[in-house]
Motif scaffolding. Structure first.
Motif, PDB file in Angstrom:
ATOM      1  N   GLU A   1     -46.348 -84.794  47.765  1.00  0.00           N
ATOM      2  CA  GLU A   1     -47.443 -83.983  47.184  1.00  0.00           C
ATOM      3  C   GLU A   1     -48.270 -83.924  48.296  1.00  0.00           C
ATOM      4  N   GLU A   2     -48.865 -84.927  48.731  1.00  0.00           N
ATOM      5  CA  GLU A   2     -49.904 -84.712  49.582  1.00  0.00           C
ATOM      6  C   GLU A   2     -49.664 -83.771  50.701  1.00  0.00           C
TER       7      GLU A   2
ATOM      8  N   TYR B   1     -51.384 -84.840  38.566  1.00  0.00           N
ATOM      9  CA  TYR B   1     -51.429 -85.881  39.722  1.00  0.00           C
ATOM     10  C   TYR B   1     -51.846 -84.902  40.887  1.00  0.00           C
ATOM     11  N   GLU B   2     -51.451 -83.881  41.023  1.00  0.00           N
ATOM     12  CA  GLU B   2     -51.822 -83.148  42.024  1.00  0.00           C
ATOM     13  C   GLU B   2     -53.626 -82.693  41.924  1.00  0.00           C
TER      14      GLU B   2
ATOM     15  N   GLU C   1     -45.241 -89.238  46.012  1.00  0.00           N
ATOM     16  CA  GLU C   1     -46.545 -89.122  46.232  1.00  0.00           C
ATOM     17  C   GLU C   1     -46.901 -88.655  47.558  1.00  0.00           C
TER      18      GLU C   1
ATOM     19  N   LEU D   1     -51.803 -76.314  39.317  1.00  0.00           N
ATOM     20  CA  LEU D   1     -51.363 -77.714  39.492  1.00  0.00           C
ATOM     21  C   LEU D   1     -51.104 -78.667  38.631  1.00  0.00           C
TER      22      LEU D   1
ATOM     23  N   THR E   1     -55.455 -91.218  39.156  1.00  0.00           N
ATOM     24  CA  THR E   1     -54.097 -90.572  38.759  1.00  0.00           C
ATOM     25  C   THR E   1     -54.077 -91.283  37.306  1.00  0.00           C
TER      26      THR E   1
ATOM     27  N   GLN F   1     -47.737 -81.359  51.135  1.00  0.00           N
ATOM     28  CA  GLN F   1     -47.516 -80.237  50.402  1.00  0.00           C
ATOM     29  C   GLN F   1     -49.091 -79.512  50.356  1.00  0.00           C
ATOM     30  N   VAL F   2     -50.049 -80.285  49.779  1.00  0.00           N
ATOM     31  CA  VAL F   2     -51.359 -79.647  49.450  1.00  0.00           C
ATOM     32  C   VAL F   2     -51.976 -79.445  50.702  1.00  0.00           C
TER      33      VAL F   2
END
Lengths: 415, 266
Positions: free
Chosen positions: B5-6, B95-96, B2, B92, A332, B8-9
């Motif tokens: 986010e993960e 970062y995603e 973070e 997205l 990132t 969510q994916v």
């Protein structure tokens, strides 16, 4: 990414171009070392001034002739800055000592001058202090050998003297030679040595306080220096708390005795100073010097930081492709930012550490070789380290954010 | 943040894992070249199922590299919808996208793109590091063994041949067990025998269940795949299964036959 692997990665990247890393580090090393050295010297100077002044006694007020004045002549051009006429008399000292018993415990009128001293063929110049027996308590000057002269000897103008150890050394080659009972010549007047003063310690600034011969006031005024005025009056106060009051009392008394007219203190022909006044005066000089030198050192630290920024920018450009690869496999922007920021901080922090070692080492060396008093303050050490790490972060952030914002496609295509 | 986010994916992935692995609809990409606009991709529709081995062919400038970049989440389309494992990728953020690249995509480039002065093992570990994975060394060793480099773990790229470097790159691509492997001209810098060796690895991976999307302009290489998508001027002009598929193992065997006479007999 955990911290250990971050560190390993950064260390490897830095080790690829060792000479470059070293030279970049050098800016920070020198900056930090100089900051520490300068602060050490500055603190050392302040401390030795403080020690010196404190050795005189904390209850001490000193009455001196008035401050320097510039008088304009009739033509309008500035005359040579001349001292106000010296009008301190033995009578002044006596009245001060008698009038305020509730605040002032003792006074020691003094005349000072430079003299030739001679003992058995050895000739040297030294300074003479003519004073009364109260000098011992007022100026905190006990004898280590023999005795001080008493008031009979003073009033009877008996030619006896007390020597400082530095003067003993100049005359005989050793500080510890017992000269009591010997006769010395002071400006061709013979004096019997009756005592040796305890050492006050060498001063960094000004004359050595131990290079002195102390004689009765009357003899000094009439025979040695030939003067009717006092150079200063040492005034010992009852407690430190009454010193401001004593200062006011002396001011008022001397203004009346000297027939002075307002405005005060502009028209005063004398000044009353406490040890604190002397201390702040000398220390402010030392502090100004330290501040200026520290500013120069800090600037060199900033220049070192700019060096880091420069090298990190070059490094980002060189490693564009690597950044592209890392981004393609899932790094990132934050990962990339951190990678370069850690590299910059490592340069700065290792530089800071080496700088601290170098600074402390050279202060110690300076103290040993040149005999300067240096004081390493732990605050300066911590501050230097923190500042150098901060410099690394501050100057590393721009190159690092530039790297983190690289477009992965363009970065991968970069040749 | 973070972690959120993960999650969510992953949640998206579980919700709609039934459709095709890769689903592109009306993907359009326009490059601004000074005054001119260049239409690199013009409403491309493409579905790729799990387990496919697709070759994208076309002349340079046909848009196949741009397609590859968008499929690889290195670039985002100007219009259209792209779903990978049921997750809409086109919207997205950076970062995603990085997380998707790390976990769902494995890249193999023409120029190998290994980190210099870094051992084969460490190169393969890099995606695992960014994925915050544990037992990295073990996983990286396994991946290198799968590409036949189990005895070259501590070699640096400069100590390896081109073919070996590319195999390290493949190990790096498969170490995270991605949903799809994207190969951009993987044999472009290699001699023919080494090319066949690389294709042999890809075919083996595909046989083991991996989905592979490969860009190439060499017809001989494309014929190793199962399906060919031909592009021109930003559009797909042809999309059909490959009939006479080449097996790399046979090609290698044939190349190694010593007699020139025997080669002429076939």
């Amino acid at each position: 990414m955990n911290f250990v692997s971050d560190l390993r990665l950064a260390l490897r990247a830095l080790s690829i171009n060792k000479a470059r890393t070293f030279l970049t580090m050098l800016g920070i090393v020198i900056g930090v070392a100089v900051v520490i050295l300068v602060v050490a010297i500055g603190l050392g100077a302040s401390k030795s001034v403080a020690d010196q002044i404190n050795s005189l006694g904390t209850n001490l007020l000193t009455v001196r002739q008035g401050p320097r004045r510039i008088r304009l002549t009739a033509v309008g051009r500035a005359g040579s800055g001349s001292q106000a006429a010296n009008r301190l008399t033995v009578q002044d000292a006596r009245v001060i000592g008698q009038l305020f018993p509730e605040t002032i415990s003792a006074v020691a009128p003094q005349v000072r001058g430079n003299v030739q001293v001679r003992l058995a063929g050895v000739d040297t110049s030294s300074s003479v202090v003519g004073t009364t027996p109260e000098y011992v308590s007022v100026n905190n000057a006990p004898v280590s050998l023999g005795r001080f002269f008493n008031s009979f000897e003073n009033e009877g103008s008996v030619r006896v003297c007390v020597l400082g150890q530095a003067l003993c050394e100049k005359l005989t080659g050793s500080r510890l030679t017992d000269l009591t009972g010997r006769t010395i010549l002071v400006n061709r007047n013979s004096f019997l040595v009756i005592g040796i003063l305890a050492p006050k310690g060498a001063a960094s600034f000004g004359p050595d306080p131990d290079d002195v011969v102390v004689v009765p006031l009357t003899v000094a005024m009439e025979r040695v220096l030939g003067t009717s005025r006092l150079d200063q009056i040492g005034v010992s106060c009852v407690t430190p708390e009454v010193m401001p009051l004593a200062q006011q009392q002396i001011n008022a008394l001397l203004r009346i005795r000297h027939h002075l007219r307002p405005p005060f203190p502009e028209s005063d022909d004398f000044q009353v100073m406490s040890q604190t006044d002397l201390l702040t005066r000398s220390q402010s000089v030392a502090q100004t010097m330290t501040m200026m030198l520290t500013a120069v050192a800090v600037i060199s630290l900033v220049v070192g930081g700019i060096g880091i920024m420069n090298i990190m920018l070059v490094s980002v450009t060189e490693r564009t492709r690597e950044i592209g690869i890392r981004k393609a496999v899932g790094a990132t922007p934050r990962d990339i930012l951190l990678q370069f920021l850690i590299e910059a901080s490592i340069i700065a922090m290792i530089g800071g550490l080496v700088g601290v070692v170098l600074g402390v080492g050279s202060s110690a060396l300076l103290a040993k070789i040149a005999g300067w008093e240096t004081v390493i303050s732990p605050i300066a050490l911590v501050l230097a380290l923190v500042v150098s790490a901060g410099v690394g972060l501050f100057f590393g952030i721009y190159p690092a954010s530039k790297a983190s914002r690289l477009n992965p496609i363009q970065a991968l295509r970069y040749e | 943040m973070e972690v959120a986010e993960e999650d969510q994916v992953d949640a998206h992935a579980d919700a709609s894992a039934t459709g095709p692995l890769l689903r592109l609809r009306g993907i359009t990409k326009i490059y601004q070249m000074g005054e001119q606009e260049l239409l690199a991709l013009d409403c491309v529709d493409l579905d790729i199922e799990s387990g496919e081995f697709v070759a994208v062919t076309g002349a340079s400038g046909s848009g196949k590299s741009t397609l590859m970049n968008i499929v690889g989440c290195l670039d985002v389309p100007d219009a259209g919808s792209y779903q990978l494992d049921g997750v809409e990728v086109a919207t997205l953020d950076e970062y995603e996208l990085a997380a998707i690249r790390n976990r769902k995509i494995g890249f193999v480039f023409q120029g190998f793109n290994l980190l210099a002065r870094t051992t084969a093992l460490e190169n393969v570990e890099v995606p695992l590091i960014y994925g915050r994975r544990s037992n990295r060394t073990e996983l990286a060793q396994q991946a290198l063994q799968r590409v036949g480099l189990g005895d070259r773990l501590e070699h640096r790229p400069s100590e390896l041949s081109g073919g070996q470097q590319q195999r390290v790159a493949i190990a790096r691509a498969i170490v995270t067990e991605p949903s799809i492997i994207l190969a951009d001209e993987p044999t472009g810098n290699l001699a023919s025998l080494q090319s066949e060796e690389i294709m042999q690895i890809f075919q083996q991976l595909n046989d083991d269940g991996a989905t592979i999307l490969m860009v190439t302009h060499e017809q001989d290489i494309a014929r190793h795949c199962k399906r060919q998508v031909a592009m021109r001027d930003g559009r797909i002009i042809e999309d059909q299964p490959i009939t006479e598929r080449l097996r790399a193992s046979e090609m290698i065997a044939r190349m190694r036959e010593p007699l020139p006479g025997s080669a002429g007999r076939r």
